[in-house]
Design a protein around this motif. Structure first.
Motif, PDB file in Angstrom:
ATOM      1  N   GLU A 182      59.390  48.169  26.853  1.00  0.00           N
ATOM      2  CA  GLU A 182      58.298  47.208  26.678  1.00  0.00           C
ATOM      3  C   GLU A 182      58.057  46.418  27.918  1.00  0.00           C
ATOM      4  O   GLU A 182      56.869  46.307  28.239  1.00  0.00           O
ATOM      5  N   PHE A 183      59.046  46.329  28.853  1.00  0.00           N
ATOM      6  CA  PHE A 183      58.921  45.581  30.214  1.00  0.00           C
ATOM      7  C   PHE A 183      57.997  46.603  30.710  1.00  0.00           C
ATOM      8  O   PHE A 183      56.884  46.243  31.470  1.00  0.00           O
ATOM      9  N   LYS A 184      58.034  47.990  30.905  1.00  0.00           N
ATOM     10  CA  LYS A 184      57.375  48.822  31.674  1.00  0.00           C
ATOM     11  C   LYS A 184      55.862  48.909  31.243  1.00  0.00           C
ATOM     12  O   LYS A 184      54.984  48.668  32.034  1.00  0.00           O
ATOM     13  N   ASN A 185      55.763  48.852  29.985  1.00  0.00           N
ATOM     14  CA  ASN A 185      54.463  49.012  29.315  1.00  0.00           C
ATOM     15  C   ASN A 185      53.488  47.577  29.625  1.00  0.00           C
ATOM     16  O   ASN A 185      52.430  47.667  29.635  1.00  0.00           O
ATOM     17  N   SER A 186      54.343  46.406  29.821  1.00  0.00           N
ATOM     18  CA  SER A 186      53.640  45.163  30.121  1.00  0.00           C
ATOM     19  C   SER A 186      53.302  44.853  31.372  1.00  0.00           C
ATOM     20  O   SER A 186      52.387  44.048  31.842  1.00  0.00           O
ATOM     21  N   LEU A 187      53.856  46.188  32.576  1.00  0.00           N
ATOM     22  CA  LEU A 187      53.264  45.714  33.778  1.00  0.00           C
ATOM     23  C   LEU A 187      51.921  46.309  33.862  1.00  0.00           C
ATOM     24  O   LEU A 187      51.698  47.345  33.411  1.00  0.00           O
ATOM     25  N   GLN A 188      51.052  45.677  34.410  1.00  0.00           N
ATOM     26  CA  GLN A 188      49.593  45.951  34.421  1.00  0.00           C
ATOM     27  C   GLN A 188      49.133  45.426  35.859  1.00  0.00           C
ATOM     28  O   GLN A 188      49.715  44.604  36.415  1.00  0.00           O
ATOM     29  N   ASN A 189      47.816  46.149  36.325  1.00  0.00           N
ATOM     30  CA  ASN A 189      47.420  45.790  37.375  1.00  0.00           C
ATOM     31  C   ASN A 189      46.774  44.401  37.465  1.00  0.00           C
ATOM     32  O   ASN A 189      46.154  44.033  36.257  1.00  0.00           O
ATOM     33  N   PRO A 190      46.758  43.592  38.359  1.00  0.00           N
ATOM     34  CA  PRO A 190      46.233  42.292  38.416  1.00  0.00           C
ATOM     35  C   PRO A 190      44.730  42.024  38.199  1.00  0.00           C
ATOM     36  O   PRO A 190      43.941  43.271  38.413  1.00  0.00           O
ATOM     37  N   ASP A 191      44.344  41.149  37.659  1.00  0.00           N
ATOM     38  CA  ASP A 191      42.586  41.151  37.306  1.00  0.00           C
ATOM     39  C   ASP A 191      41.862  40.741  38.698  1.00  0.00           C
ATOM     40  O   ASP A 191      40.907  41.176  38.958  1.00  0.00           O
ATOM     41  N   PHE A 192      42.667  40.064  39.628  1.00  0.00           N
ATOM     42  CA  PHE A 192      42.018  39.758  40.792  1.00  0.00           C
ATOM     43  C   PHE A 192      42.649  40.476  42.209  1.00  0.00           C
ATOM     44  O   PHE A 192      43.788  40.726  42.008  1.00  0.00           O
ATOM     45  N   ASP A 193      41.989  40.945  42.931  1.00  0.00           N
ATOM     46  CA  ASP A 193      42.342  41.909  43.981  1.00  0.00           C
ATOM     47  C   ASP A 193      41.967  41.200  45.539  1.00  0.00           C
ATOM     48  O   ASP A 193      40.664  40.787  45.601  1.00  0.00           O
ATOM     49  N   PHE A 194      42.768  41.362  46.567  1.00  0.00           N
ATOM     50  CA  PHE A 194      42.204  40.727  47.803  1.00  0.00           C
ATOM     51  C   PHE A 194      41.153  41.676  48.263  1.00  0.00           C
ATOM     52  O   PHE A 194      40.359  41.314  49.543  1.00  0.00           O
ATOM     53  N   ALA A 195      40.794  42.975  47.720  1.00  0.00           N
ATOM     54  CA  ALA A 195      39.951  43.842  48.251  1.00  0.00           C
ATOM     55  C   ALA A 195      38.544  43.234  48.210  1.00  0.00           C
ATOM     56  O   ALA A 195      37.390  43.352  48.609  1.00  0.00           O
ATOM     57  N   ASP A 196      38.474  42.244  47.144  1.00  0.00           N
ATOM     58  CA  ASP A 196      37.157  41.525  47.133  1.00  0.00           C
ATOM     59  C   ASP A 196      36.563  40.527  47.965  1.00  0.00           C
ATOM     60  O   ASP A 196      35.509  39.735  47.826  1.00  0.00           O
ATOM     61  N   VAL A 197      37.691  40.018  48.931  1.00  0.00           N
ATOM     62  CA  VAL A 197      37.712  39.116  49.731  1.00  0.00           C
ATOM     63  C   VAL A 197      37.106  39.614  51.282  1.00  0.00           C
ATOM     64  O   VAL A 197      37.704  40.445  51.799  1.00  0.00           O
ATOM     65  N   LYS A 198      35.932  39.088  51.436  1.00  0.00           N
ATOM     66  CA  LYS A 198      35.386  39.505  52.520  1.00  0.00           C
ATOM     67  C   LYS A 198      35.855  38.370  53.702  1.00  0.00           C
ATOM     68  O   LYS A 198      35.765  37.167  53.684  1.00  0.00           O
ATOM     69  N   GLY A 199      36.208  38.994  54.973  1.00  0.00           N
ATOM     70  CA  GLY A 199      36.485  38.207  56.106  1.00  0.00           C
ATOM     71  C   GLY A 199      37.787  37.467  55.557  1.00  0.00           C
ATOM     72  O   GLY A 199      38.602  37.931  55.090  1.00  0.00           O
ATOM     73  N   GLN A 200      38.119  36.374  56.420  1.00  0.00           N
ATOM     74  CA  GLN A 200      39.373  35.325  56.044  1.00  0.00           C
ATOM     75  C   GLN A 200      40.433  36.141  56.421  1.00  0.00           C
ATOM     76  O   GLN A 200      41.646  36.138  55.551  1.00  0.00           O
ATOM     77  N   GLU A 201      40.612  36.905  57.496  1.00  0.00           N
ATOM     78  CA  GLU A 201      41.620  37.669  57.834  1.00  0.00           C
ATOM     79  C   GLU A 201      42.961  36.960  58.226  1.00  0.00           C
ATOM     80  O   GLU A 201      44.079  37.341  57.572  1.00  0.00           O
ATOM     81  N   SER A 202      42.599  35.719  58.778  1.00  0.00           N
ATOM     82  CA  SER A 202      44.024  34.764  59.138  1.00  0.00           C
ATOM     83  C   SER A 202      44.482  34.166  57.891  1.00  0.00           C
ATOM     84  O   SER A 202      45.725  33.971  57.737  1.00  0.00           O
ATOM     85  N   ILE A 203      43.594  33.856  56.748  1.00  0.00           N
ATOM     86  CA  ILE A 203      44.060  33.337  55.473  1.00  0.00           C
ATOM     87  C   ILE A 203      44.759  34.473  54.896  1.00  0.00           C
ATOM     88  O   ILE A 203      45.963  33.944  54.336  1.00  0.00           O
ATOM     89  N   LYS A 204      44.557  35.648  54.805  1.00  0.00           N
ATOM     90  CA  LYS A 204      45.153  36.704  54.176  1.00  0.00           C
ATOM     91  C   LYS A 204      46.496  36.640  54.783  1.00  0.00           C
ATOM     92  O   LYS A 204      47.423  36.966  54.038  1.00  0.00           O
TER      93      LYS A 204
END
Length: 511
Positions: A182-204
């Motif tokens: 059940e624990f394994k099946n509940s692990l999902q990929n997050p809805d938000f990803d840092f790949a969507d963020v343009k620039g802001q390298e220092s903040i990342k």
């Protein structure tokens, strides 16, 4: 006739077994004792209608119901089914054997159907500890309770199923859950990803450091700079929850009744973002019947406070102790409960009331007095408990329009997990899990500096007028930066980078 049935009460995130004694004798009356609240006192109306609609009745005799221990307050409507079965057995309308091995909980509708209850998981854990063999509860909570091994869980849709089981021996389907599956099946990929963020390298980079060491962070920047977008993506680079963390988090959400129907485990790190109008009780927990607040619902996850100075000062001040102790204690005259609250705090704020401090093209310019009042809404002691202060600047157009893919969260998470593994090995002999939790002795042991690094830090402390707590924060962050690089010792370069992440300590921020 005297009958005993068993239910459970939840205090904090732990449960206590409740013995419901039902005695029926000559006379007329219905007496419910044992410090029940109004929801329990009203149960006789729900029970009467539910029994009537299923071919049974409350006998017209003197009925006395005692909820023991009698000096402990009970609350909620989850005892309806417990009381109803007790009345039916005590009045001889049904027969039930081995009730001492059975726990019964559920809220009754007027037609006899069952509504979900709160705290099914901690109740099931306590039932197993106390030697109960079976747990009957609403079907909506069955999967959640079935996580507990060595306890037979039976989900019910209505009271008639339980009556038929006791009276006619009708078989009920047992809920069985493989907890690890059940624990394994509940692990999902997050809805938000840092790949969507343009620039802001220092903040990342700051976010990566914060995630690697479990450090609290505050983002300071003008409106539209991307503070909220960055904060929402922080859970995506945190290490996956362990099974123990998932159980802890699920217990808290179970107690508050926030578990989605037929969900067994919460395996995703929580992200809580309360509005700035929240009260101190709603944030840290409490009330006449204490409930976990937002900081406990964020346990093992992230608490995001957007526009930090807009929160009431009293609300922010009550958060200081939980930030240090990783738990919050609610005290009342007759009882004390403790809720876990080990979370990462992510806060954001504008640099000034107008939002455009030090921007020559700003539409609104704030005076030094306005700046002082605005920043003064957040106390120094609270800021000292935030390890990383970082400025977020708007992203220029050429980076916004850049089509090249940014680094995704999975890549960052691998580096974070590697640094966390180093910390797990470092603290394996203690209750500390990551760098942000280090106490003074551990800081002195694991954050030893060379003379050149000491001189660098001393100069920064004197120039920025940093507090002793800020000194410890810098060392913790420097230790995390070293861990990300796989370095055994903290170097001057690590100290220099950590000092940069104390923006609010610099001259110029207070006008």
């Amino acid at each position: 006739m005297l009958t005993k049935v068993y239910g459970s009460a939840v205090f904090g995130v732990e449960a206590t077994t409740i013995t419901v004694e039902v005695n029926i004798d000559k006379g007329i009356g219905y007496h419910l004792v044992g410090l029940p609240d109004n929801a329990i006192k009203e149960s006789n109306f729900r029970i009467a209608a539910a029994l009537q609609n299923n071919g049974y009745k409350i006998p017209g005799k003197k009925i006395t119901l005692n909820m023991a221990p009698a000096d402990m307050r009970k609350e909620g409507s989850a005892y309806d089914l417990t009381l109803a079965i007790g009345i039916l057995v005590a009045s001889g309308q049904i027969k039930a054997e081995n009730l001492e091995e059975v726990l019964i909980m559920g809220e009754l509708s007027l037609d006899g159907s069952l509504q979900p209850i709160r705290g099914a998981l901690p109740i099931a854990i306590k039932a197993q500890e106390d030697g109960f063999k079976k747990f009957f509860l609403p079907i909506q909570n069955a999967k959640e309770a079935a996580i507990v091994k060595d306890l037979e869980i039976y989900g019910l849709e209505n009271i008639a199923q339980l009556i038929d089981h006791f009276e006619k021996g009708t078989e009920l389907e047992r809920f069985v859950v493989d907890t690890r599956e059940e624990f394994k099946n509940s692990l999902q990929n997050p809805d938000f990803d840092f790949a969507d963020v343009k620039g802001q390298e220092s903040i990342k980079r700051c976010m990566e450091i914060a995630a690697a060491g479990g450090h609290n962070i505050i983002l300071i920047g003008p409106p539209g700079a991307g503070k909220t977008m960055l904060a929402k993506r922080l859970p995506s680079i945190l290490p996956p929850m362990t099974l123990r963390e998932a159980l802890e988090t699920t217990k808290i959400h179970s107690v508050t009744g926030r578990m989605r129907e037929h969900v067994g485990l919460i395996a995703q790190r929580p992200f809580r973002s309360p509005h700035h109008t929240i009260s101190d009780v709603a944030l840290v927990g409490g009330g006449a019947y204490p409930q976990p607040g937002e900081i406990s619902l964020a346990h093992n996850g992230v608490l995001f406070l957007d526009e930090l100075p807009e929160f009431k000062r009293t609300v922010l001040e009550v958060m200081r102790q939980p930030l240090e102790d990783r738990e919050v204690t609610i005290s009342r005259a007759k009882f004390t409960v403790t809720y876990p609250s080990s979370f990462m705090l992510v806060a954001s704020m504008n640099p000034s009331p107008g939002g455009y401090f030090n921007d020559p093209d700003a539409p609104v310019v704030s005076s030094p007095a306005e700046m002082q009042r605005y920043l003064g809404k957040v106390s120094g002691p609270l800021l000292d408990r935030i390890d990383i202060h970082i400025e977020v600047t708007p992203v220029p157009f050429d980076k916004l329009s850049d089509e090249r893919p940014a680094e995704n969260s999975e890549s960052i998470r691998k580096r974070v997990a590697k640094a966390r593994d180093i910390q797990t090995e470092r603290f394996k002999e203690s209750s500390t899990h990551y760098n942000a939790q280090m106490h003074v002795k551990q800081i002195r042991k694991y954050c030893a500096l060379e003379e050149s690094s000491k001189d660098l830090l001393k100069t920064a402390m004197e120039r920025l007028n940093l507090s002793a707590r800020a000194y410890d924060r810098i060392l913790k962050v420097a230790r995390t930066i070293a861990d990300l690089e796989g370095a055994a010792n903290i170097s001057g370069m690590h100290i220099s980078e950590a000092i940069q992440y104390r923006s609010l300590d610099r001259e110029g921020w207070l006008g």
